[in-house]
Enzyme design. Structure first.
Site, PDB file in Angstrom:
ATOM      1  N   HIS A 274       0.841  -1.202   0.000  1.00 18.93           N
ATOM      2  CA  HIS A 274       0.000   0.000   0.000  1.00 18.93           C
ATOM      3  C   HIS A 274       0.872   1.247   0.000  1.00 18.93           C
ATOM      4  CE1 HIS A 274      -2.350  -3.317   1.559  1.00 18.93           C
ATOM      5  NE2 HIS A 274      -3.438  -2.670   1.191  1.00 18.93           N
TER       6      HIS A 274
ATOM      7  N   HIS B 297      -4.549   3.291  -3.211  1.00 22.69           N
ATOM      8  CA  HIS B 297      -4.657   2.673  -1.891  1.00 22.69           C
ATOM      9  C   HIS B 297      -3.793   1.418  -1.737  1.00 22.69           C
ATOM     10  CE1 HIS B 297      -6.340   0.668   1.624  1.00 22.69           C
ATOM     11  NE2 HIS B 297      -6.387  -0.388   0.850  1.00 22.69           N
TER      12      HIS B 297
ATOM     13  N   GLU C  33     -17.247  -5.323  24.819  1.00 21.68           N
ATOM     14  CA  GLU C  33     -16.326  -6.459  24.811  1.00 21.68           C
ATOM     15  C   GLU C  33     -15.194  -6.282  23.798  1.00 21.68           C
ATOM     16  OE1 GLU C  33     -19.592  -6.739  24.528  1.00 21.68           O
ATOM     17  OE2 GLU C  33     -20.310  -7.957  26.204  1.00 21.68           O
TER      18      GLU C  33
ATOM     19  N   HIS D  78     -27.615 -17.189  24.995  1.00 21.16           N
ATOM     20  CA  HIS D  78     -26.551 -17.027  25.984  1.00 21.16           C
ATOM     21  C   HIS D  78     -25.763 -18.315  26.225  1.00 21.16           C
ATOM     22  CE1 HIS D  78     -28.349 -13.211  26.561  1.00 21.16           C
ATOM     23  NE2 HIS D  78     -27.703 -12.931  27.667  1.00 21.16           N
TER      24      HIS D  78
HETATM   25  C1  LIG Z   1     -11.143  -5.327   9.894  1.00 22.33           C
HETATM   26  C2  LIG Z   1     -10.633  -5.128   8.516  1.00 22.33           C
HETATM   27  N1  LIG Z   1     -11.493  -5.182   7.486  1.00 22.33           N
HETATM   28  C3  LIG Z   1     -11.047  -5.036   6.225  1.00 22.33           C
HETATM   29  C4  LIG Z   1      -9.717  -4.837   5.987  1.00 22.33           C
HETATM   30  C5  LIG Z   1      -9.215  -4.751   4.562  1.00 22.33           C
HETATM   31  N2  LIG Z   1      -8.783  -3.361   4.261  1.00 22.33           N
HETATM   32  C6  LIG Z   1      -7.508  -3.012   4.307  1.00 22.33           C
HETATM   33  S1  LIG Z   1      -7.288  -1.408   3.988  1.00 22.33           S
HETATM   34  C7  LIG Z   1      -8.945  -1.171   3.759  1.00 22.33           C
HETATM   35  C8  LIG Z   1      -9.480   0.166   3.379  1.00 22.33           C
HETATM   36  C9  LIG Z   1      -9.118   1.118   4.375  1.00 22.33           C
HETATM   37  O1  LIG Z   1      -9.252   2.430   3.934  1.00 22.33           O
HETATM   38  P1  LIG Z   1      -8.541   3.490   4.816  1.00 22.33           P
HETATM   39  O2  LIG Z   1      -8.576   3.059   6.196  1.00 22.33           O
HETATM   40  O3  LIG Z   1      -9.133   4.801   4.489  1.00 22.33           O
HETATM   41  O4  LIG Z   1      -7.029   3.430   4.355  1.00 22.33           O
HETATM   42  P2  LIG Z   1      -6.372   4.253   3.169  1.00 22.33           P
HETATM   43  O5  LIG Z   1      -7.245   4.080   1.990  1.00 22.33           O
HETATM   44  O6  LIG Z   1      -6.316   5.644   3.640  1.00 22.33           O
HETATM   45  O7  LIG Z   1      -5.039   3.618   2.996  1.00 22.33           O
HETATM   46  C10 LIG Z   1      -9.630  -2.346   3.948  1.00 22.33           C
HETATM   47  C11 LIG Z   1     -11.094  -2.473   3.833  1.00 22.33           C
HETATM   48  C12 LIG Z   1      -8.852  -4.785   7.087  1.00 22.33           C
HETATM   49  N3  LIG Z   1      -7.544  -4.612   6.959  1.00 22.33           N
HETATM   50  N4  LIG Z   1      -9.341  -4.901   8.336  1.00 22.33           N
END
Ligand SMILES: Cc1ncc(C[n+]2csc(CCOP(=O)(O)OP(=O)(O)O)c2C)c(N)n1
Length: 668
Positions: free
Chosen positions: A27, A262, A411, A473
Site C-alpha cells: 500500500h 490505496h 467487549e 446465551h
Molecule cells: C477489519 C478489517 N477489514 C477489512 C480490511 C481490509 N482493508 C484493508 S485497507 C482497507 C481500506 C481502508 O481504507 P482506509 O482506512 O481509508 O485506508 P487508506 O485508503 O487511507 O489507505 C480495507 C477495507 C482490514 N484490513 N481490516
C-alpha cells in the site's frame, strides 16, 4: 516548510513507493499522504530511543492502519532502528523483518501488530491507560518516572470499525489526556471515496465523545501539524484527535486522491511521473539524500540522552523510594512477588458444590491483593463473572490507582484495550464476560495469541449449564472455536481447586493469552485426599479416578462440569464390573505440550474404548477418542429451561454415558 524538510517528507514517500513497487505488492497511498504528519511527529515530538526500543518510558506510537506498514518501516529505518535498508528492499518477502503488516516482536520498534482495522485504536487506549495506572502508582512529588504519551495514526477504516467507537467512548470517559491520534483524513478507502459509506461528521462525533478535536485543513502544513500536536499535548484530561486533511498517494499525478493509490504499486511509469513531479531523482531507487539522513538520525543521540536523563531520574527515585523502584522493576520485567502462589486458597470438599466462577472470584481476590499489577475488569458483568477485587477502588478519571476497570458493555474494545495494556508492559491485564460473548472480542483475542502477549480472559456461563437465559446465551461452538486459535490456552476447570490451578497457570506463564472457562452452576468440589491433586490441571489432562485393581476397560474423559457426569458414570459402570478410568481434561493445549510418555500414560494407546463428554460442539475431541471412540457433545443450539432439564434433554447424563460405554464395548 524548508526545502530540506520537504525532502525529508519526500524520502518517506519515495522509500514507501519504491518498496511497494519492488515487492509488487503493498500500500503506497497511505504512507505518501500521511508522510508529513508522521515526519512532524517523529522528528519533533516522539520520545524514543532507536537503540533501545524497549525503554519503558518511551512514547508509544501505533500505526493503526497497518496496511500502510511502509510508513512505519521507513521511519524506523530512517531514525536508526535496527532495520537496515536491505530490509526495506525485502518488503513482504519470506524471512524479512518487513512483513506486509507490522508485527510486534518481529520488527524492532513495532509496538503492536496492526492490520485488522480498528484494533490499534483500542491498543493505544490500553497503552495510555497503563501509563496512567503506573504513573499513579509509582510517581511521587518531585520524582516522575512514568511520563509518556501514546500517539497513533488513524485511518478512515479505523474510524469506521465499531471497535474504535467503543474504545473512543471509554478513552474520553477515563480522561486519557496523553492519548493523541492523528486522523489521516484522506477520504478514500478501497471501494472509492468515503462518501459512498462514511459521511458523518467525524470531528463532531469525537467532540461528542468528549475528545479534543483539532482541525488541520492541510495535512502537508507542518507548522499547523506542529501546533496541533502541541495543543494536544497541553490537553491533560481529554484525548485528542487531530483531523489532518490529507491526500492519498500525494504527489502521484495519476493516482493521488483515487482508490487506485490505496493498495497497489504505482506502476513503473506512474512511479517515474511521481518522482518527476516531486523533483525526486529517478535513480537510484530507495534513495536517501545525504543531508536528509542526519535529520532523522538525530533521534539516536536525542533518544540516548532522553533515556539517560530518565535513568538518572530513576536512580534518584530508587534512592528515595527503594521499595517502589524494586517493585516497578519487577513489574516491568514481568516478574511476580515471591510466594504469591501460597495465596491461592484450597477449597475443602463440598458435594453441594461451588461454581467455578465463584471459585475464580475467590482466587482472584486472594492473589489480587498480592499481585497488584494484575489489573482488569469486566464488560459490565462483574457481579456475574466475579471479577471485582473487593474493597479495591475503581480505575476512573483522575483515580488512576484503581485496580478495578469498568469497561462498560464494550467487549470488543475490552479485548483490544487489554492487548494495549499488556503491550505497554508492567501490567498483567484480565478481562471478563460471558463465554458466548467471546465472539464479540475474537479479533483482539486472535491478535493477542499472534503476538504471544500475556492477557487473561475470564469467560463464565460456559455452557447450557447457565440454564434459563436460553440459546442466545448458551455457548455451543465457542470452546471449539477458541481452541482453534493457535497459541491461545483454553482452560476449563472441573472444580474449585482446578480453578485455583488454572489461575496459577494463567498468571505465571507469559507466552500468550489464557482463557479461563468457568461455570455459572455449582460443581462438586472434589476431595483431594481421595482424588489426585488438582495440580494435575497444569498438565492439561490427568487421571482423576482409576480402577483399583487392573486395567480400565474404557476411558471417560471430560472437561469442566462434565467431569462430574463422567465420575457418576464410572461409579455405575463399576457396579456392572466395567472398569473405567476418568480423565479430567481441562486444557488441550497444556495436555498436547506434555511428553508422549505422559500423554500415553493418561490415555494408553492400547485402550480404544474411549468416550469424551463436553457440553459443547464435539469438534476436535476425536483426536483423543480416536476412531473407536465416541464424543457426547452438543450439535444444536441450546434451550431456555432449568439447566438440569436441558442436560437431560440433550443426553448429557450418566445414563447416556453408560449406554454409550456398553455400545462401544459390545463392538470391540
Ligand atoms: C477489519 C478489517 N477489514 C477489512 C480490511 C481490509 N482493508 C484493508 S485497507 C482497507 C481500506 C481502508 O481504507 P482506509 O482506512 O481509508 O485506508 P487508506 O485508503 O487511507 O489507505 C480495507 C477495507 C482490514 N484490513 N481490516
Amino acid at each position: 516548510m524548508t526545502e530540506l524538510e520537504n525532502r525529508c517528507i519526500n524520502t518517506i514517500r519515495m522509500l514507501s513507493a519504491d518498496a511497494v513497487e519492488k515487492a509488487n505488492s503493498g500500500h503506497t497511498g497511505m504512507p505518501m499522504g500521511a508522510a508529513a504528519a508522521a515526519f512532524v511527529l517523529w522528528a519533533r515530538f516522539l520520545k524514543h530511543n532507536p537503540n533501545n526500543p524497549d525503554w519503558p518510558d518511551r512514547d508509544r506510537f501505533v500505526l493503526l492502519a497497518g496496511h500502510g506498514s511502509m510508513l512505519l518501516y521507513s521511519l524506523l529505518h530512517l531514525t536508526g532502528y535496527d532495520l537496515p535498508l536491505e530490509e526495506l528492499k525485502n518488503f513482504r518477502q519470506w524471512g524479512s523483518r518487513t512483513p506486509g503488516h507490522p508485527e510486534h516482536g518481529h520488527t524492532p520498534g513495532v509496538e503492536t501488530t496492526t492490520g485488522p482495522l480498528g484494533q490499534g485504536f483500542g491498543n493505544g487506549v490500553g497503552m495510555a491507560l497503563a501509563e496512567q495506572y503506573l504513573a499513579a502508582r509509582f510517581n511521587r512529588p518531585g520524582y516522575t518516572v512514568i511520563d509518556h504519551y501514546t500517539y497513533g495514526i488513524v485511518s478512515d477504516g479505523d474510524l469506521m470499525e465499531g471497535v474504535s467507537h467503543e474504545a473512543a467512548s471509554l478513552a474520553s470517559h477515563l480522561g486519557l489526556g496523553k492519548l493523541i491520534y492523528i486522523y489521516d483524513d484522506n477520504r478514500i478507502s478501497i471501494e472509492g471515496g468515503t462518501d459512498i459509506a462514511f459521511t458523518e461528521d467525524r470531528g463532531a462525533r469525537f467532540k461528542a465523545y468528549g475528545w479534543q478535536v483539532i482541525d488541520v485543513p492541510d495535512g502537508n502544513d507542518i507548522a499547523a501539524l506542529d501546533a496541533a500536536i502541541q495543543s494536544a499535548r497541553q490537553m491533560t484530561d481529554k484525548p485528542s484527535l487531530i483531523v489532518a486533511r490529507t491526500h492519498i498517494g500525494f504527489g502521484s499525478p495519476g493516482k493521488q486522491d483515487s482508490p487506485g493509490a490505496h493498495g497497489e504499486p504505482l506502476g513503473a511509469e506512474e512511479l517515474r511521473h511521481t518522482k518527476e513531479n516531486l523533483g525526486w531523482p529517478l535513480e537510484p531507487d530507495f534513495y536517501i539524500p545525504n543531508d536528509v539522513l542526519p535529520i532523522f538520525r538525530e533521534a539516536v543521540a536525542a533518544g540516548a540522552a532522553a533515556e539517560s536523563r530518565w535513568q538518572e531520574r530513576f536512580s534518584e527515585y530508587a534512592r528515595a523510594f527503594p521499595e517502589l523502584a524494586a517493585e516497578l522493576n519487577q513489574w516491568l520485567a514481568g516478574g511476580l512477588p515471591e510466594d504469591w502462589g501460597v495465596a491461592v486458597p484450597e477449597f475443602p470438599p463440598d458435594a453441594k458444590g461451588m461454581a467455578t466462577r465463584v471459585a475464580s472470584g475467590k482466587v482472584l481476590n486472594a492473589i489480587g491483593v498480592r499481585i497488584t499489577n494484575l489489573v482488569g475488569g469486566s464488560a459490565d458483568l462483574a457481579p456475574s463473572t466475579k471479577t471485582l477485587i473487593a474493597d479495591a477502588p475503581d480505575f476512573q478519571k483522575g483515580a488512576y490507582q484503581g485496580l478495578n476497570l469498568r469497561f462498560g458493555v464494550r467487549e470488543h474494545a475490552m479485548g483490544s484495550i487489554l492487548n494495549g495494556m499488556a503491550l505497554h508492559g508492567g501490567l498483567i491485564p484480565y478481562g471478563a464476560t460471558f463465554l458466548v460473548f467471546s465472539d464479540y472480542m475474537r479479533p483482539p483475542i486472535r491478535l493477542a495469541a499472534l503476538m504471544g502477549i500475556h492477557v487473561i480472559y475470564v469467560f463464565t456461563h460456559d455452557s447450557i449449564g447457565l440454564g434459563e437465559d436460553g440459546p442466545t446465551h448458551q455457548p455451543i461452538e465457542h470452546l471449539a472455536s477458541l481452541r482453534a486459535i493457535p497459541n491461545l490456552t483454553v482452560i476449563r476447570p472441573a472444580d474449585a481447586n482446578e480453578t485455583g490451578q488454572a489461575w496459577i497457570h494463567a498468571v505465571s506463564q507469559n507466552s500468550g493469552p489464557v482463557a479461563l472457562v468457568l461455570t455459572r452452576q455449582g460443581l462438586p468440589v472434589l476431595d483431594r485426599e481421595r482424588f489426585p491433586s488438582a495440580e494435575g490441571l497444569l498438565k492439561g489432562g490427568y487421571v482423576l479416578e482409576d480402577p483399583s485393581d487392573g486395567q480400565p476397560d474404557v476411558l471417560l474423559m471430560a472437561s469442566g462440569s462434565e467431569v462430574a457426569i463422567a465420575m457418576a458414570a464410572a461409579t455405575q459402570l463399576a457396579e456392572e464390573d466395567i472398569l473405567s478410568r476418568v480423565v479430567s481434561m481441562p486444557s488441550w493445549e497444556l495436555f498436547d505440550a506434555q511428553s508422549d510418555a505422559y500423554r500415553d500414560s493418561v490415555l494408553p494407546p492400547a485402550i480404544s474404548a474411549r468416550i469424551a463428554i463436553e457440553a459443547g460442539s464435539p469438534q476436535g475431541w476425536h483426536r483423543y477418542v480416536g476412531s473407536g471412540g465416541r464424543v457426547i457433545g452438543i450439535e444444536r443450539f441450546g434451550a431456555s429451561a432449568p439447566f438440569q432439564e436441558i442436560y437431560e434433554h440433550f443426553g448429557l447424563t450418566r445414563e447416556r454415558v453408560v449406554r454409550v460405554a456398553h455400545d462401544i464395548l459390545s463392538r470391540s
